[in-house]
Design a protein around this motif. Structure first.
Motif, PDB file in Angstrom:
ATOM      1  N   HIS A  31      -2.073  48.170 -24.841  1.00  0.00           N
ATOM      2  CA  HIS A  31      -3.144  49.156 -24.747  1.00  0.00           C
ATOM      3  C   HIS A  31      -3.198  49.988 -26.022  1.00  0.00           C
ATOM      4  N   ASP A  57      -3.893  54.091 -27.294  1.00  0.00           N
ATOM      5  CA  ASP A  57      -3.981  55.469 -26.809  1.00  0.00           C
ATOM      6  C   ASP A  57      -5.144  56.111 -27.540  1.00  0.00           C
ATOM      7  N   HIS A 117      -0.212  48.369 -28.264  1.00  0.00           N
ATOM      8  CA  HIS A 117       1.234  48.363 -28.058  1.00  0.00           C
ATOM      9  C   HIS A 117       1.523  48.319 -26.564  1.00  0.00           C
ATOM     10  N   ARG A 160       1.779  64.521 -26.962  1.00  0.00           N
ATOM     11  CA  ARG A 160       0.469  64.371 -27.583  1.00  0.00           C
ATOM     12  C   ARG A 160      -0.175  65.736 -27.847  1.00  0.00           C
TER      13      ARG A 160
HETATM   14 FE    FE Z   1       0.687  54.088 -25.315  1.00  0.00          FE
END
Ligand code: FE
Ligand code: MD6
Length: 209
Positions: free
Chosen positions: A127, A129, A183, A206
């Motif tokens: 996926h 991010d 990743h 994040r």
């Molecule tokens: Fe991720």
């Protein structure tokens, strides 16, 4: 705060992605995590197609990442408890800021920490991010508990992957050219960790908002 380096050597996995072995204090993070998970328990979120995710998830910080039938997004309120996500413990944010600085990303101030729990047999498919607002901000990823094989492909889902085996206390800082690379995590092998038990916990820090 710059402290003495705890790791043996750092390594650039691909452009912008820096591996910091044994950078995190696993026991300290385990202790700080317990009240967070009491306030906002781990749960299996639903994918947009309505299937339960195999990993169990929670969050702390002013924003938390969620997945449900409406898709992926960050929210200020935990949909399970209908309360704000628990505060990010000081030891979490200070670790994330130190790791980002060590990797060359100065000024990182996380507002969200996604907590993912894996048991043997679970995995995380490839996926990107991309639910955060500013892709100039890195993501700091902390691996705790049993080992896992992390892989990174590139800007497209297809292609050859580079793998890194992540152990308890290892940190990966994901930014720059690799920030939106695909990743994931390979299926976990059975193992038991003295503190974390038969599981792997991954914390991703994040700047979401
Ligand atoms: Fe991720
Ligand atoms: C994991 N990590 O290690 C999954 N995402 O369990 C991620 O999906 C991830 O490690 C963004 C940045 C770093 C990561």
């Amino acid at each position: 705060m710059k402290t003495e380096a705890l790791f043996n050597e750092s390594r650039v996995i691909c452009p912008g992605m820096v591996y910091l072995p044994s950078f995190a204090d696993s026991d300290q993070l385990h202790q700080a995590l317990q009240p967070v998970l009491t306030a906002s328990p781990l749960r299996q979120m639903q994918t947009s197609r309505g299937f339960p995710m195999s990993v169990r998830t929670s969050n702390c910080g002013t924003a938390g990442w969620i997945s449900d039938r409406k898709g992926y997004r960050y929210t200020a309120i935990d949909p399970l408890t209908e309360q704000p996500w628990p505060d990010m413990p000081e030891v979490f944010s200070s670790l994330a800021m130190r790791a980002a600085t060590e990797a060359g990303y100065d000024g990182f101030r996380p507002d969200a920490c996604l907590i993912n729990y894996y048991v043997p047999g679970t995995q995380m498919g490839a996926h990107q991010d991309k639910d955060e607002r500013d892709f100039d901000q890195p993501i700091v990823s902390v691996s705790l508990g049993i080992d896992a094989r992390f892989f990174v492909i590139g800007p497209e889902r297809k292609g050859t992957s580079t793998a890194v085996d992540l152990s308890d206390g290892d940190v990966v800082v994901f930014g720059g050219a690799s920030r939106k690379f695909y990743h994931g995590v390979r299926k976990l092998k059975s193992a038991t960790h003295a503190v974390w038990g038969e599981c792997r916990c991954n914390l991703t820090f994040r700047k979401a908002l």
